[in-house]
Design an enzyme around this catalytic site. Structure first.
Site, short mmCIF file in Angstrom:
data_model
loop_
_atom_site.label_atom_id
_atom_site.label_comp_id
_atom_site.label_asym_id
_atom_site.label_seq_id
_atom_site.Cartn_x
_atom_site.Cartn_y
_atom_site.Cartn_z
CD GLU A 176 -3.05 -1.24 2.27
OE1 GLU A 176 -2.58 -0.96 3.33
OE2 GLU A 176 -4.27 -2.29 2.07
CD GLU A 367 -3.99 -6.00 2.95
OE1 GLU A 367 -4.54 -5.75 3.24
OE2 GLU A 367 -2.93 -5.50 3.15
C1 BG6 Z 1 -4.94 -3.37 4.58
C2 BG6 Z 1 -3.20 -3.77 5.39
O1 BG6 Z 1 -4.42 -1.98 4.87
O2 BG6 Z 1 -6.00 -3.57 6.03
C3 BG6 Z 1 -3.15 -4.99 6.26
O3 BG6 Z 1 -2.28 -3.71 4.16
C4 BG6 Z 1 -3.94 -4.25 7.02
O4 BG6 Z 1 -2.64 -4.62 6.70
C5 BG6 Z 1 -6.25 -4.28 6.56
O5 BG6 Z 1 -4.32 -5.72 7.78
C6 BG6 Z 1 -6.91 -4.71 6.93
O6 BG6 Z 1 -7.24 -3.53 8.16
P1 BG6 Z 1 -7.32 -4.17 10.13
O7 BG6 Z 1 -7.06 -2.58 10.28
O8 BG6 Z 1 -7.84 -4.27 9.84
O9 BG6 Z 1 -6.15 -5.29 10.07
#
Ligand code: BG6
Length: 469
Positions: A176, A367
């Protein structure tokens, strides 16, 4: 039975080292910036670099993936995963970041992990830096605002390619990267709190990352010409609030502040709108004579991105950013997760088309997932229907995007096993198809349990998505 996914499409899962491994000082590892982030809602804004006894730091033990990875990979195999995206913890290889020689114990660990995946016939996909800059580089050099980081990162990558590029085909540099202009400490180890013009430091740091990204593409191809290097961005979607041109053009410009990063890393040059953007932000970056040639010569093979939600841009409101993507006005047409993220499967199809139209390079959904707490029944079952619905709806949208003509080669569900949340450090914000017994304060047996979604995903993978419709 519906259309299904192409035969070579990879279904997988993803995690990051700092959210899973634990063992934060074991076998020579140094501190990374995440190791000084305590649990809490404002964690990403924390710039205190000292560990305080009274606070709980979730990365220190994670879910102990460092010791339990064999057991976890056995579960991934049982689930049918075809690929697994994970990060290498930079400070495990170079504990401070500027050493001459790497830490052999760190390399040995990742050899074992990669070999274990290959034995399970799971394709490894490596993120080289997932918010994991060694703390020493932040404290001593000021993080990515310092040009010297290019050479430290390059050396780290060269070691990784020498050790692993014969076993690993897919790589990505910075998780990111576009978040450097929103959460600069987390994404670039830069502290802008005292800066008169934070944008100046942020874009200078981004420039150093662009040069580093290009140089390590060169290095990767020299180590293994068949290996692929991607750039990785946070690209959850944005809609204008109304047909008012101020909302429509405002949301377009806001989106472009993210796409700026992929424009540089895929097209190999600063886009034409940069001139005005920098002028308005009062930014003048220091570019060395060869930098632009380097950026142009070595561009990304693919675009990986995270997609969790969509949000609404109104020219009258200030947008905020955390993990998951930017947040603006609420969209009344969408459901909202308990953590306030608006669920939008069609938005994923929209974003895939937007990106493929713009770049025509292969895409990877690095993701996508639903963070929500789980309830364990008296019989010990975890029936996570909301998570299954989220998965199903997003995979249908993805298969539609493929039908639309987008070239998409992999999907890695975030986090395939419960890990600590990046944004808050909580355990209760669970994404996994595998439950981990641990609470927000770090108590629990760490026992792993298959949720209903585990079997649901296995079935989808087995049928290659033909049973989604
Ligand atoms: C993304 C990151 O922004 O979101 C991850 O790359 C992160 O590391 C994921 O875990 C989800 O966010 P969160 O805050 O719910 O863990």
């Amino acid at each position: 039975m519906g259309k299904g996914f192409p035969d070579d499409f990879l279904f997988g899962g993803a995690i990051a080292a700092n959210q899973a491994e634990g063992a934060y000082l074991e076998n020579g590892k140094g501190l990374g910036i995440c190791d000084v982030l305590p649990v809490g809602k404002k964690r990403l804004l924390n710039i205190n670099t000292k560990i305080e006894e009274s606070k709980y730091y979730p990365s220190h033990n994670g879910i102990d993936f460092y010791h339990l990875f064999e057991e976890d990979i056995a579960l991934f195999k049982k689930m049918g995963l075809q690929c697994f995206r994970f990060s290498i913890n930079w400070a495990r290889i170079f504990p401070k970041g500027d050493e001459e020689c790497p830490n052999q114990d760190g390399l040995a660990y990742y050899h074992k992990l990669i070999d274990c995946l290959l034995e399970a016939e799971i394709v490894p996909i490596i993120t080289i830096s997932h918010y994991e800059t060694p703390l020493y580089l932040a404290e001593t050099y000021g993080g990515w605002k310092n040009r010297q980081l290019i050479q430290f990162f390059r050396k780290y990558c060269q070691i990784l390619f020498k050790e692993f590029s014969n076993k690993v085909q897919y790589w990505m540099t910075f998780n990111e990267i576009n978040n450097i202009i929103k959460i600069p400490w987390f994404a670039g180890a830069i502290d802008v709190t005292e800066e008169k013009n934070p944008a100046q430091t942020e874009y200078q740091a981004a420039h150093h990352m662009f040069v580093a990204h290009a140089l390590v593409i060169k290095d990767l191809k020299e180590a293994n010409p068949n290996a692929k290097m991607g750039c990785m961005l946070s690209l959850s979607g944005i809609y204008p609030d109304t047909p008012n041109p101020k909302d429509v053009f405002g949301s377009y410009q806001f989106r472009r502040k993210s796409l700026f990063f992929s424009d540089v890393m895929i097209r190999g040059q600063y886009p034409s709108y940069t001139k005005r953007l920098f002028k308005e932000l009062n930014v003048e970056i220091d570019i060395h004579p060869d930098d632009l040639d380097i950026i142009q010569s070595y561009t990304s093979d693919y675009l990986a991105f995270s997609y969790y939600l969509t949000t609404v841009f109104s020219y009258e409101l200030q947008m905020t950013t955390g993990t998951g993507g930017p947040q603006g006005k609420k969209n009344d047409y969408l459901e909202t997760s308990p953590w306030g993220w608006q669920i939008d499967p069609l938005g994923l199809r929209y974003v895939c088309n937007e990106l493929y139209d713009r770049y025509q390079v292969p895409l990877m959904i690095a993701e996508n997932g639903l963070g929500t707490s789980d309830v364990i029944s008296d019989a010990g079952a975890i029936d996570d229907t909301a998570r299954q619905q989220y998965l199903k709806d997003h995979l249908i949208a993805l298969s539609e995007a493929i039908e639309d003509g987008c070239e998409i080669f992999a999907y890695t569900w975030w986090g395939i096993i419960d890990i600590i949340s990046a944004g808050t450090g909580e355990m209760d914000k669970r994404y996994g198809f595998i439950y981990v017994d641990k609470d927000n304060q770090g108590n629990g047996s760490l026992e792993r349990k298959e949720k209903t979604s585990f079997h649901f995903y296995r079935n989808i993978i087995e049928k290659r998505g033909r049973n989604l419709y």
